[in-house]
Design a protein around this motif. Structure first.
Motif, PDB file in Angstrom:
ATOM      1  N   ASN A 100      18.312  18.622  -2.109  1.00  0.00           N
ATOM      2  CA  ASN A 100      18.641  18.317  -3.490  1.00  0.00           C
ATOM      3  C   ASN A 100      17.901  17.050  -3.904  1.00  0.00           C
ATOM      4  OD1 ASN A 100      20.755  20.378  -4.048  1.00  0.00           O
ATOM      5  ND2 ASN A 100      21.845  19.286  -2.425  1.00  0.00           N
ATOM      6  N   ASN A 101      17.390  17.036  -5.136  1.00  0.00           N
ATOM      7  CA  ASN A 101      16.644  15.878  -5.628  1.00  0.00           C
ATOM      8  C   ASN A 101      17.587  14.698  -5.857  1.00  0.00           C
ATOM      9  OD1 ASN A 101      15.494  14.374  -8.332  1.00  0.00           O
ATOM     10  ND2 ASN A 101      13.886  14.928  -6.896  1.00  0.00           N
ATOM     11  N   THR A 102      17.251  13.543  -5.281  1.00  0.00           N
ATOM     12  CA  THR A 102      18.108  12.359  -5.389  1.00  0.00           C
ATOM     13  C   THR A 102      17.448  11.204  -6.118  1.00  0.00           C
ATOM     14  OG1 THR A 102      17.334  11.472  -3.275  1.00  0.00           O
ATOM     15  CG2 THR A 102      19.278  12.909  -3.222  1.00  0.00           C
ATOM     16  N   GLY A 103      16.120  11.263  -6.291  1.00  0.00           N
ATOM     17  CA  GLY A 103      15.388  10.149  -6.886  1.00  0.00           C
ATOM     18  C   GLY A 103      14.691   9.311  -5.831  1.00  0.00           C
ATOM     19  N   LEU A 104      13.663   8.590  -6.282  1.00  0.00           N
ATOM     20  CA  LEU A 104      12.806   7.836  -5.374  1.00  0.00           C
ATOM     21  C   LEU A 104      13.555   6.758  -4.607  1.00  0.00           C
ATOM     22  CD1 LEU A 104      10.027   7.085  -4.243  1.00  0.00           C
ATOM     23  CD2 LEU A 104       9.653   5.703  -6.300  1.00  0.00           C
ATOM     24  N   ALA A 105      14.402   5.989  -5.288  1.00  0.00           N
ATOM     25  CA  ALA A 105      15.066   4.862  -4.635  1.00  0.00           C
ATOM     26  C   ALA A 105      15.922   5.317  -3.457  1.00  0.00           C
ATOM     27  CB  ALA A 105      15.912   4.095  -5.645  1.00  0.00           C
ATOM     28  N   THR A 106      16.662   6.398  -3.639  1.00  0.00           N
ATOM     29  CA  THR A 106      17.487   6.913  -2.542  1.00  0.00           C
ATOM     30  C   THR A 106      16.622   7.346  -1.371  1.00  0.00           C
ATOM     31  OG1 THR A 106      19.235   7.636  -4.053  1.00  0.00           O
ATOM     32  CG2 THR A 106      19.165   8.688  -1.891  1.00  0.00           C
ATOM     33  N   MET A 107      15.530   8.028  -1.669  1.00  0.00           N
ATOM     34  CA  MET A 107      14.600   8.448  -0.618  1.00  0.00           C
ATOM     35  C   MET A 107      14.055   7.249   0.149  1.00  0.00           C
ATOM     36  SD  MET A 107      12.768  10.655   1.089  1.00  0.00           S
ATOM     37  CE  MET A 107      12.954  12.231   0.231  1.00  0.00           C
ATOM     38  N   LEU A 108      13.638   6.214  -0.577  1.00  0.00           N
ATOM     39  CA  LEU A 108      13.106   5.017   0.076  1.00  0.00           C
ATOM     40  C   LEU A 108      14.147   4.361   0.971  1.00  0.00           C
ATOM     41  CD1 LEU A 108      11.070   3.378  -2.840  1.00  0.00           C
ATOM     42  CD2 LEU A 108      10.163   4.601  -0.864  1.00  0.00           C
ATOM     43  N   ASN A 109      15.372   4.225   0.469  1.00  0.00           N
ATOM     44  CA  ASN A 109      16.435   3.589   1.255  1.00  0.00           C
ATOM     45  C   ASN A 109      16.707   4.347   2.546  1.00  0.00           C
ATOM     46  OD1 ASN A 109      16.893   1.488  -0.592  1.00  0.00           O
ATOM     47  ND2 ASN A 109      18.366   2.677  -1.763  1.00  0.00           N
ATOM     48  N   GLU A 110      16.738   5.665   2.465  1.00  0.00           N
ATOM     49  CA  GLU A 110      16.990   6.482   3.659  1.00  0.00           C
ATOM     50  C   GLU A 110      15.851   6.341   4.670  1.00  0.00           C
ATOM     51  OE1 GLU A 110      19.505  10.035   1.359  1.00  0.00           O
ATOM     52  OE2 GLU A 110      17.512  10.430   2.198  1.00  0.00           O
ATOM     53  N   CYS A 111      14.628   6.361   4.185  1.00  0.00           N
ATOM     54  CA  CYS A 111      13.471   6.262   5.095  1.00  0.00           C
ATOM     55  C   CYS A 111      13.386   4.876   5.732  1.00  0.00           C
ATOM     56  CB  CYS A 111      12.184   6.593   4.348  1.00  0.00           C
ATOM     57  SG  CYS A 111      12.019   8.333   3.892  1.00  0.00           S
ATOM     58  N   ILE A 112      13.696   3.841   4.965  1.00  0.00           N
ATOM     59  CA  ILE A 112      13.672   2.480   5.514  1.00  0.00           C
ATOM     60  C   ILE A 112      14.693   2.342   6.635  1.00  0.00           C
ATOM     61  CG2 ILE A 112      14.242   0.072   4.960  1.00  0.00           C
ATOM     62  CD1 ILE A 112      12.873   0.598   2.212  1.00  0.00           C
ATOM     63  N   ASP A 113      15.819   3.019   6.516  1.00  0.00           N
ATOM     64  CA  ASP A 113      16.833   2.985   7.574  1.00  0.00           C
ATOM     65  C   ASP A 113      16.298   3.568   8.882  1.00  0.00           C
ATOM     66  OD1 ASP A 113      18.763   1.737   6.037  1.00  0.00           O
ATOM     67  OD2 ASP A 113      19.752   3.609   5.440  1.00  0.00           O
ATOM     68  N   LEU A 114      15.276   4.414   8.799  1.00  0.00           N
ATOM     69  CA  LEU A 114      14.685   5.029   9.989  1.00  0.00           C
ATOM     70  C   LEU A 114      13.545   4.194  10.578  1.00  0.00           C
ATOM     71  CD1 LEU A 114      14.399   8.706   8.644  1.00  0.00           C
ATOM     72  CD2 LEU A 114      16.164   7.805  10.190  1.00  0.00           C
ATOM     73  N   ALA A 115      13.152   3.138   9.855  1.00  0.00           N
ATOM     74  CA  ALA A 115      11.981   2.360  10.255  1.00  0.00           C
ATOM     75  C   ALA A 115      12.237   1.536  11.512  1.00  0.00           C
ATOM     76  CB  ALA A 115      11.559   1.444   9.110  1.00  0.00           C
ATOM     77  N   LYS A 116      11.253   1.532  12.401  1.00  0.00           N
ATOM     78  CA  LYS A 116      11.329   0.762  13.642  1.00  0.00           C
ATOM     79  C   LYS A 116      10.254  -0.317  13.724  1.00  0.00           C
ATOM     80  CE  LYS A 116      13.026   4.901  16.035  1.00  0.00           C
ATOM     81  NZ  LYS A 116      12.699   5.929  17.078  1.00  0.00           N
ATOM     82  N   GLY A 117       9.342  -0.348  12.764  1.00  0.00           N
ATOM     83  CA  GLY A 117       8.222  -1.266  12.835  1.00  0.00           C
ATOM     84  C   GLY A 117       8.546  -2.679  12.401  1.00  0.00           C
ATOM     85  N   LYS A 118       7.696  -3.602  12.798  1.00  0.00           N
ATOM     86  CA  LYS A 118       7.784  -4.991  12.335  1.00  0.00           C
ATOM     87  C   LYS A 118       7.407  -5.070  10.864  1.00  0.00           C
ATOM     88  CE  LYS A 118       5.873  -9.642  13.190  1.00  0.00           C
ATOM     89  NZ  LYS A 118       4.963 -10.446  14.052  1.00  0.00           N
ATOM     90  N   TYR A 119       6.529  -4.136  10.449  1.00  0.00           N
ATOM     91  CA  TYR A 119       6.074  -4.070   9.069  1.00  0.00           C
ATOM     92  C   TYR A 119       6.340  -2.674   8.509  1.00  0.00           C
ATOM     93  CZ  TYR A 119       3.497  -8.332  10.266  1.00  0.00           C
ATOM     94  OH  TYR A 119       3.146  -9.595  10.689  1.00  0.00           O
ATOM     95  N   ILE A 120       6.452  -2.608   7.176  1.00  0.00           N
ATOM     96  CA  ILE A 120       6.664  -1.329   6.495  1.00  0.00           C
ATOM     97  C   ILE A 120       5.623  -1.163   5.390  1.00  0.00           C
ATOM     98  CG2 ILE A 120       8.198  -0.038   4.947  1.00  0.00           C
ATOM     99  CD1 ILE A 120      10.564  -1.051   6.508  1.00  0.00           C
ATOM    100  N   LYS A 121       5.047   0.022   5.353  1.00  0.00           N
ATOM    101  CA  LYS A 121       4.106   0.411   4.301  1.00  0.00           C
ATOM    102  C   LYS A 121       4.696   1.605   3.570  1.00  0.00           C
ATOM    103  CE  LYS A 121      -0.122   0.752   2.399  1.00  0.00           C
ATOM    104  NZ  LYS A 121      -0.841  -0.360   1.747  1.00  0.00           N
ATOM    105  N   LEU A 122       4.873   1.480   2.243  1.00  0.00           N
ATOM    106  CA  LEU A 122       5.400   2.562   1.419  1.00  0.00           C
ATOM    107  C   LEU A 122       4.277   3.097   0.542  1.00  0.00           C
ATOM    108  CD1 LEU A 122       8.578   0.622   0.209  1.00  0.00           C
ATOM    109  CD2 LEU A 122       8.513   2.291   2.056  1.00  0.00           C
ATOM    110  N   ILE A 123       4.122   4.411   0.515  1.00  0.00           N
ATOM    111  CA  ILE A 123       3.052   4.978  -0.302  1.00  0.00           C
ATOM    112  C   ILE A 123       3.444   6.367  -0.794  1.00  0.00           C
ATOM    113  CG2 ILE A 123       1.822   5.906   1.709  1.00  0.00           C
ATOM    114  CD1 ILE A 123      -0.820   5.202   0.170  1.00  0.00           C
TER     115      ILE A 123
END
Length: 301
Positions: free
Chosen positions: A69-92
């Protein structure tokens, strides 16, 4: 140079035509220590299938976050950031892509700077629907050589950071909180929050490719973005450097009946607001009465 882990988050919505170019640009980075996270926000086209096919063909490791279901960009970003393991994050976004040295040069710069820096960004090419380079959409290089403390003030006046070029420190992005799901300009909000506590570094090279196509911006969306930018500028304008702009635009919005509640509340808390405009908004005065009050005030001056 040591290679700390960099999490690259690719977000897609109806980007099936462009996804391969984006993912190829990640695979072709000179920097190799990458955690790839791919997200699709329930695209009605076959974006998710294109991503899966690319991953199968290349055997490139990735974590998936595919919405039903479509949730919008901000929700998608927040969920993906929660999965991040890196010292740095690149969003594109999946319709944009990177220069092969984008991550290497961004990491190298941030690793060479102190803890007072929270993120880095670069200049960018602009490309058309077919990937051909076209004229720049903004003169990002105007900040080249600018003192980073001066840049803080310039950033408040205008969003001068192309989001696709940014590399963020993961602890800084988490410190400054989740993306706001109510905003379209969620990236500008992030930069301003980071700028309150940290310096921002600039790389005067074109290390990304921003794709300009008809789906980028509608007239209604552009008007909403303009108002949201003013909303954020009110929140972060501690010295009144934008008071003339903010009062003038708010006056115009009020006359045309375009104010939304969140904006009105923000204006009522803005220390440099115009008194009679504030009274009119608080009491929801008819625009004709507000015009008469303004005219009387001008005659008395």
């Amino acid at each position: 140079m040591e290679q700390p882990l960099v999490t690259v988050i690719v977000v897609s919505y109806n980007h099936s035509r462009y996804i391969r170019e984006n993912l190829d640009s990640i695979k072709n980075q000179t920097y190799t220590n990458i955690q790839l996270i791919v997200g699709d926000d329930a695209s009605p086209d076959n974006s998710a299938d294109v991503i899966e096919q690319w991953l199968k063909e290349t055997q490139y490791p990735a974590e998936r976050n595919f919405h039903t279901n479509n949730t919008g960009l901000a929700t998608m970003l927040n969920e993906c950031i929660d999965l991040a393991k890196g010292k740095y994050i690149k969003l594109i976004a999946a319709d944009d892509f990177m220069h092969p040295e984008a991550i290497e040069k961004s990491v190298s710069l941030l690793e060479s700077l102190g803890d007072e820096y929270g993120m880095a960004f670069s200049n960018t090419h602009t490309v058309d629907d077919n990937g051909s380079i076209i004229g720049d959409i903004s003169n990002y290089d105007s900040v080249k050589g600018m003192d980073p403390h001066t840049f803080k003030r310039e950033l408040l006046k205008e969003n001068r950071i192309p989001a696709l070029t940014v590399l963020l420190k993961t602890d800084v992005i988490k410190e400054t909180g989740k993306y706001d799901t109510k905003l379209i300009v969620e990236d500008y909000f992030r930069w301003l929050k980071i700028s309150e506590k940290y310096l921002i570094a600039y790389i005067p090279e074109k290390l990304a490719y921003y794709r300009r196509h008809p789906e980028n911006l509608s007239k209604i969306k552009a008007e909403r973005i303009e108002m949201e930018v003013l909303l954020l500028q009110m929140m972060f304008d501690k010295d009144g450097i934008l008071k003339d702009k903010i009062n003038s635009r708010t006056h115009r919005y009020y006359l045309f009946g375009k104010l939304f509640d969140e904006y009105s509340h923000a204006y009522s808390a803005y220390p440099y607001r115009t008194k009679r405009l504030d009274i009119a908004i608080r009491n929801k005065l008819p625009t004709l009465l507000y015009k008469i009050i303004n005219k009387i005030a001008e005659l008395k001056m």
